[in-house]
Design a protein around this motif. Structure first.
Motif, PDB file in Angstrom:
ATOM      1  N   LEU A   7      48.984 -60.459   0.092  1.00  0.00           N
ATOM      2  CA  LEU A   7      48.571 -60.798   1.446  1.00  0.00           C
ATOM      3  C   LEU A   7      47.050 -60.795   1.523  1.00  0.00           C
ATOM      4  N   LEU A   8      46.492 -61.914   1.972  1.00  0.00           N
ATOM      5  CA  LEU A   8      45.053 -62.043   2.179  1.00  0.00           C
ATOM      6  C   LEU A   8      44.819 -62.233   3.668  1.00  0.00           C
ATOM      7  N   ILE A   9      43.911 -61.452   4.228  1.00  0.00           N
ATOM      8  CA  ILE A   9      43.613 -61.542   5.659  1.00  0.00           C
ATOM      9  C   ILE A   9      42.108 -61.769   5.828  1.00  0.00           C
ATOM     10  N   ASP A  10      41.762 -62.761   6.652  1.00  0.00           N
ATOM     11  CA  ASP A  10      40.393 -62.982   7.102  1.00  0.00           C
ATOM     12  C   ASP A  10      40.421 -62.866   8.608  1.00  0.00           C
ATOM     13  N   ALA A  11      39.594 -61.982   9.165  1.00  0.00           N
ATOM     14  CA  ALA A  11      39.605 -61.744  10.608  1.00  0.00           C
ATOM     15  C   ALA A  11      38.192 -61.923  11.169  1.00  0.00           C
ATOM     16  N   TYR A  12      38.100 -62.720  12.226  1.00  0.00           N
ATOM     17  CA  TYR A  12      36.819 -63.109  12.820  1.00  0.00           C
ATOM     18  C   TYR A  12      36.729 -62.615  14.261  1.00  0.00           C
ATOM     19  N   GLY A  13      35.510 -62.345  14.696  1.00  0.00           N
ATOM     20  CA  GLY A  13      35.308 -61.903  16.073  1.00  0.00           C
ATOM     21  C   GLY A  13      35.810 -60.486  16.312  1.00  0.00           C
ATOM     22  N   CYS A  14      35.705 -59.633  15.298  1.00  0.00           N
ATOM     23  CA  CYS A  14      36.191 -58.247  15.395  1.00  0.00           C
ATOM     24  C   CYS A  14      35.227 -57.377  16.190  1.00  0.00           C
ATOM     25  N   ASP A  15      35.731 -56.226  16.625  1.00  0.00           N
ATOM     26  CA  ASP A  15      34.916 -55.228  17.283  1.00  0.00           C
ATOM     27  C   ASP A  15      33.927 -54.657  16.273  1.00  0.00           C
ATOM     28  N   ARG A  16      32.648 -54.882  16.500  1.00  0.00           N
ATOM     29  CA  ARG A  16      31.593 -54.495  15.562  1.00  0.00           C
ATOM     30  C   ARG A  16      31.594 -52.985  15.286  1.00  0.00           C
ATOM     31  N   ASP A  17      31.691 -52.175  16.322  1.00  0.00           N
ATOM     32  CA  ASP A  17      31.637 -50.720  16.130  1.00  0.00           C
ATOM     33  C   ASP A  17      32.775 -50.211  15.256  1.00  0.00           C
ATOM     34  N   SER A  18      33.964 -50.763  15.420  1.00  0.00           N
ATOM     35  CA  SER A  18      35.098 -50.305  14.602  1.00  0.00           C
ATOM     36  C   SER A  18      34.904 -50.663  13.128  1.00  0.00           C
ATOM     37  N   LEU A  19      34.174 -51.748  12.872  1.00  0.00           N
ATOM     38  CA  LEU A  19      33.914 -52.142  11.486  1.00  0.00           C
ATOM     39  C   LEU A  19      32.873 -51.252  10.810  1.00  0.00           C
ATOM     40  N   TRP A  20      32.144 -50.442  11.588  1.00  0.00           N
ATOM     41  CA  TRP A  20      31.203 -49.465  11.031  1.00  0.00           C
ATOM     42  C   TRP A  20      31.815 -48.066  10.965  1.00  0.00           C
ATOM     43  N   ASP A  21      33.051 -47.907  11.390  1.00  0.00           N
ATOM     44  CA  ASP A  21      33.682 -46.592  11.481  1.00  0.00           C
ATOM     45  C   ASP A  21      34.380 -46.245  10.162  1.00  0.00           C
ATOM     46  N   VAL A  22      33.667 -45.499   9.318  1.00  0.00           N
ATOM     47  CA  VAL A  22      34.176 -45.141   7.989  1.00  0.00           C
ATOM     48  C   VAL A  22      35.507 -44.404   8.095  1.00  0.00           C
ATOM     49  N   GLU A  23      35.599 -43.443   9.008  1.00  0.00           N
ATOM     50  CA  GLU A  23      36.835 -42.657   9.144  1.00  0.00           C
ATOM     51  C   GLU A  23      38.001 -43.533   9.586  1.00  0.00           C
ATOM     52  N   ALA A  24      37.761 -44.465  10.496  1.00  0.00           N
ATOM     53  CA  ALA A  24      38.834 -45.358  10.960  1.00  0.00           C
ATOM     54  C   ALA A  24      39.306 -46.272   9.841  1.00  0.00           C
ATOM     55  N   ILE A  25      38.383 -46.746   9.022  1.00  0.00           N
ATOM     56  CA  ILE A  25      38.763 -47.617   7.904  1.00  0.00           C
ATOM     57  C   ILE A  25      39.568 -46.836   6.874  1.00  0.00           C
ATOM     58  N   GLU A  26      39.131 -45.634   6.563  1.00  0.00           N
ATOM     59  CA  GLU A  26      39.891 -44.818   5.611  1.00  0.00           C
ATOM     60  C   GLU A  26      41.288 -44.502   6.160  1.00  0.00           C
ATOM     61  N   ARG A  27      41.370 -44.158   7.433  1.00  0.00           N
ATOM     62  CA  ARG A  27      42.666 -43.874   8.066  1.00  0.00           C
ATOM     63  C   ARG A  27      43.573 -45.112   8.016  1.00  0.00           C
ATOM     64  N   MET A  28      43.014 -46.293   8.285  1.00  0.00           N
ATOM     65  CA  MET A  28      43.793 -47.531   8.248  1.00  0.00           C
ATOM     66  C   MET A  28      44.326 -47.791   6.839  1.00  0.00           C
ATOM     67  N   LEU A  29      43.478 -47.588   5.826  1.00  0.00           N
ATOM     68  CA  LEU A  29      43.945 -47.771   4.445  1.00  0.00           C
ATOM     69  C   LEU A  29      45.133 -46.855   4.138  1.00  0.00           C
ATOM     70  N   LEU A  30      45.030 -45.605   4.553  1.00  0.00           N
ATOM     71  CA  LEU A  30      46.108 -44.640   4.302  1.00  0.00           C
ATOM     72  C   LEU A  30      47.353 -44.949   5.132  1.00  0.00           C
ATOM     73  N   ASP A  31      47.165 -45.356   6.382  1.00  0.00           N
ATOM     74  CA  ASP A  31      48.314 -45.689   7.241  1.00  0.00           C
ATOM     75  C   ASP A  31      49.094 -46.878   6.692  1.00  0.00           C
ATOM     76  N   VAL A  32      48.386 -47.906   6.240  1.00  0.00           N
ATOM     77  CA  VAL A  32      49.072 -49.075   5.676  1.00  0.00           C
ATOM     78  C   VAL A  32      49.797 -48.687   4.386  1.00  0.00           C
ATOM     79  N   THR A  33      49.175 -47.826   3.604  1.00  0.00           N
ATOM     80  CA  THR A  33      49.820 -47.328   2.383  1.00  0.00           C
ATOM     81  C   THR A  33      51.169 -46.689   2.717  1.00  0.00           C
TER      82      THR A  33
END
Length: 122
Positions: A7-33
């Motif tokens: 699965l390849l995803i390209d997402a445009y027009g995202c919330d800028r602050d959430s894309l700088w949130d290291v903890e949220a990105i790590e949590r998302m990686l683990l949640d999808v796992t």
């Protein structure tokens, strides 16, 4: 599916602050796992790529996990309000659930997804 779903995803027009949130990105990686039921072989890898390494427009966060069943990588480009994600699994999964979950986290205006069934000639 013979040898996996990619699965390849390209997402445009995202919330800028959430894309700088290291903890949220790590949590998302683990949640999808957990959603897919994959078995990590590595720790979650997260790197902040800053202006000392690359042009400001390309700065962001890159991360991923290696699984027994393949991998998940995520690349956030907050200055462009964009992310790309790449999930490859030898184990089947509902990619619509995964896309929906990730979209809820980063609120893209537009998402383009591509699904490739790997090893289809085996």
């Amino acid at each position: 599916m013979r040898n996996g779903k990619h699965l390849l995803i390209d997402a445009y027009g995202c919330d800028r602050d959430s894309l700088w949130d290291v903890e949220a990105i790590e949590r998302m990686l683990l949640d999808v796992t957990k959603m897919i039921g994959l078995k990590p072989l590595s720790e979650t890898l997260i790197y902040v790529v800053d202006e000392s390494m690359i042009e400001k427009k390309d700065t962001g966060i890159t991360g991923g996990i290696i699984f027994m069943e393949s991998h998940f990588t995520f690349h956030a480009f907050p200055e462009q309000n964009y992310f790309s994600a790449d999930i490859y699994s030898c184990k089947g999964f509902d990619h619509y659930d995964v896309i929906g979950y990730i979209e809820d986290q980063f609120k893209p205006e537009t998402t383009k997804e591509t699904v490739i069934l790997r090893g289809s000639s085996l």
